[in-house]
Write an enzyme that holds these catalytic residues in place. Sequence first.
Site, PDB file in Angstrom:
ATOM      1  N   LYS A  10       0.859  -1.110   0.025  1.00  0.00           N
ATOM      2  CA  LYS A  10      -0.001  -0.019   0.189  1.00  0.00           C
ATOM      3  C   LYS A  10       0.880   1.196   0.026  1.00  0.00           C
ATOM      4  O   LYS A  10       0.541   2.242  -0.688  1.00  0.00           O
ATOM      5  CB  LYS A  10      -0.869   0.057   1.274  1.00  0.00           C
ATOM      6  CG  LYS A  10      -2.044  -1.028   1.181  1.00  0.00           C
ATOM      7  CD  LYS A  10      -2.924  -0.665   2.505  1.00  0.00           C
ATOM      8  CE  LYS A  10      -3.991  -1.561   2.499  1.00  0.00           C
ATOM      9  NZ  LYS A  10      -4.750  -1.365   3.970  1.00  0.00           N
ATOM     10  N   ASP A  30      -8.503   1.583   4.943  1.00  0.00           N
ATOM     11  CA  ASP A  30      -8.973   0.230   5.213  1.00  0.00           C
ATOM     12  C   ASP A  30      -9.773  -0.255   3.870  1.00  0.00           C
ATOM     13  O   ASP A  30     -10.710   0.603   3.406  1.00  0.00           O
ATOM     14  CB  ASP A  30      -9.860  -0.195   6.414  1.00  0.00           C
ATOM     15  CG  ASP A  30      -9.897  -1.375   6.950  1.00  0.00           C
ATOM     16  OD1 ASP A  30      -8.931  -2.080   7.239  1.00  0.00           O
ATOM     17  OD2 ASP A  30     -11.023  -2.232   6.751  1.00  0.00           O
ATOM     18  N   PHE A  44      -0.746  -7.348  -5.145  1.00  0.00           N
ATOM     19  CA  PHE A  44      -0.657  -8.044  -3.836  1.00  0.00           C
ATOM     20  C   PHE A  44      -2.149  -8.631  -3.629  1.00  0.00           C
ATOM     21  O   PHE A  44      -3.139  -8.018  -4.326  1.00  0.00           O
ATOM     22  CB  PHE A  44      -0.090  -7.119  -2.788  1.00  0.00           C
ATOM     23  CG  PHE A  44      -1.100  -6.000  -2.334  1.00  0.00           C
ATOM     24  CD1 PHE A  44      -0.915  -4.847  -3.220  1.00  0.00           C
ATOM     25  CD2 PHE A  44      -1.752  -5.927  -1.079  1.00  0.00           C
ATOM     26  CE1 PHE A  44      -1.712  -3.719  -2.838  1.00  0.00           C
ATOM     27  CE2 PHE A  44      -2.601  -5.027  -0.800  1.00  0.00           C
ATOM     28  CZ  PHE A  44      -2.550  -3.716  -1.646  1.00  0.00           C
ATOM     29  N   LYS A  60      -2.776   0.653 -12.392  1.00  0.00           N
ATOM     30  CA  LYS A  60      -3.709   0.117 -11.147  1.00  0.00           C
ATOM     31  C   LYS A  60      -4.060   1.661 -10.616  1.00  0.00           C
ATOM     32  O   LYS A  60      -5.393   1.711 -10.286  1.00  0.00           O
ATOM     33  CB  LYS A  60      -2.911  -0.793 -10.239  1.00  0.00           C
ATOM     34  CG  LYS A  60      -3.929  -1.189  -9.262  1.00  0.00           C
ATOM     35  CD  LYS A  60      -3.386  -2.153  -8.247  1.00  0.00           C
ATOM     36  CE  LYS A  60      -4.310  -2.338  -6.962  1.00  0.00           C
ATOM     37  NZ  LYS A  60      -3.336  -2.778  -5.695  1.00  0.00           N
TER      38      LYS A  60
HETATM   39  P1  ITT Z   1      -2.938  -2.400   7.272  1.00  0.00           P
HETATM   40  O1  ITT Z   1      -4.464  -2.588   8.094  1.00  0.00           O
HETATM   41  O2  ITT Z   1      -1.882  -2.305   8.172  1.00  0.00           O
HETATM   42  O3  ITT Z   1      -3.123  -1.050   6.248  1.00  0.00           O
HETATM   43  P2  ITT Z   1      -3.724  -4.727   5.826  1.00  0.00           P
HETATM   44  O4  ITT Z   1      -3.156  -5.603   4.878  1.00  0.00           O
HETATM   45  O5  ITT Z   1      -4.434  -5.455   6.862  1.00  0.00           O
HETATM   46  O6  ITT Z   1      -2.897  -3.429   6.196  1.00  0.00           O
HETATM   47  P3  ITT Z   1      -6.562  -3.793   4.977  1.00  0.00           P
HETATM   48  O7  ITT Z   1      -6.888  -4.385   6.204  1.00  0.00           O
HETATM   49  O8  ITT Z   1      -6.919  -2.673   4.367  1.00  0.00           O
HETATM   50  O9  ITT Z   1      -4.911  -4.043   4.811  1.00  0.00           O
HETATM   51  O10 ITT Z   1      -6.779  -4.779   3.727  1.00  0.00           O
HETATM   52  C1  ITT Z   1      -7.430  -6.055   3.772  1.00  0.00           C
HETATM   53  C2  ITT Z   1      -6.871  -7.204   2.868  1.00  0.00           C
HETATM   54  O11 ITT Z   1      -7.291  -6.803   1.582  1.00  0.00           O
HETATM   55  C3  ITT Z   1      -5.326  -6.917   2.635  1.00  0.00           C
HETATM   56  O12 ITT Z   1      -4.641  -7.842   3.267  1.00  0.00           O
HETATM   57  C4  ITT Z   1      -5.239  -7.585   1.021  1.00  0.00           C
HETATM   58  O13 ITT Z   1      -5.233  -8.990   1.037  1.00  0.00           O
HETATM   59  C5  ITT Z   1      -6.567  -7.059   0.635  1.00  0.00           C
HETATM   60  N1  ITT Z   1      -6.296  -5.762  -0.277  1.00  0.00           N
HETATM   61  C6  ITT Z   1      -6.392  -4.502   0.123  1.00  0.00           C
HETATM   62  N2  ITT Z   1      -6.091  -3.734  -0.864  1.00  0.00           N
HETATM   63  C7  ITT Z   1      -5.967  -4.528  -1.949  1.00  0.00           C
HETATM   64  C8  ITT Z   1      -5.584  -4.114  -3.475  1.00  0.00           C
HETATM   65  O14 ITT Z   1      -5.354  -2.993  -3.759  1.00  0.00           O
HETATM   66  N3  ITT Z   1      -5.460  -5.160  -4.125  1.00  0.00           N
HETATM   67  C9  ITT Z   1      -5.595  -6.662  -3.835  1.00  0.00           C
HETATM   68  N4  ITT Z   1      -6.114  -6.799  -2.364  1.00  0.00           N
HETATM   69  C10 ITT Z   1      -6.209  -5.755  -1.582  1.00  0.00           C
END
Ligand code: ITT
Length: 190
Positions: A12, A67, A147, A170
Amino acid sequence: MELIFATHNLNKVIEIQNALGAAFKVISLVDLNENQIPESGTTIQENSHLKASYIYHKYHLPCFADDTGLEVFSLNNEPGVHSARYAGTGASEDNIDLLLTNLSDHEDRGAQFKTILTFYDDQSNCHFFEGIVQGNILSSRMGVGGFGYDPIFQPVGFEKTFSQMSLEEKNKISHRGIAITKLLNHIRSK
Ligand code: ITT
């Protein structure tokens, strides 16, 4: 301008630093040696606010959190707020496998990524910015970039998945790209 981004997800950080450009220096929770902030909310907005609020009230510096959830229509918008730990392990490969299994009997493969970005400015004002992109879940992985669920998400109007796009491609159309553009416009309008 320095902005704290309340995340441990370095994918991110790379996307958002690319979208914001050199005028901004994004500082992550990895840079700050912060522990994981428990995401105890029941909605994407609550969890986004929780992360930004915790960090703002600790550092009193402008900061934001993102989020994101993948909402699959025929699965009652799951995994949604549970996207990170859908399969229980926290591993993207397991999440994708479970999603493909759960979707195998469904004809409707429509889905959307939803991001809520929460921004605290230097006056302690809190703002929310939403980004949504619609698409379809493919039946197998395509591409190696990106990712999370990127290898199986094909945005509407495109013949490739997010994993097959460059960072710039993207960012132009993605949930996070849309939300960060709104934040950028907000900051520039001040
Ligand atoms: P932070 O809370 O530390 O920001 P996180 O990975 O836990 O990191 P989220 O709770 O926002 O982030 O995201 C939930 C999941 O959704 C994340 O682990 C990814 O698997 C998926 N995800 C988020 N954004 C994405 C994207 O742009 N493309 C693909 N999958 C994504």
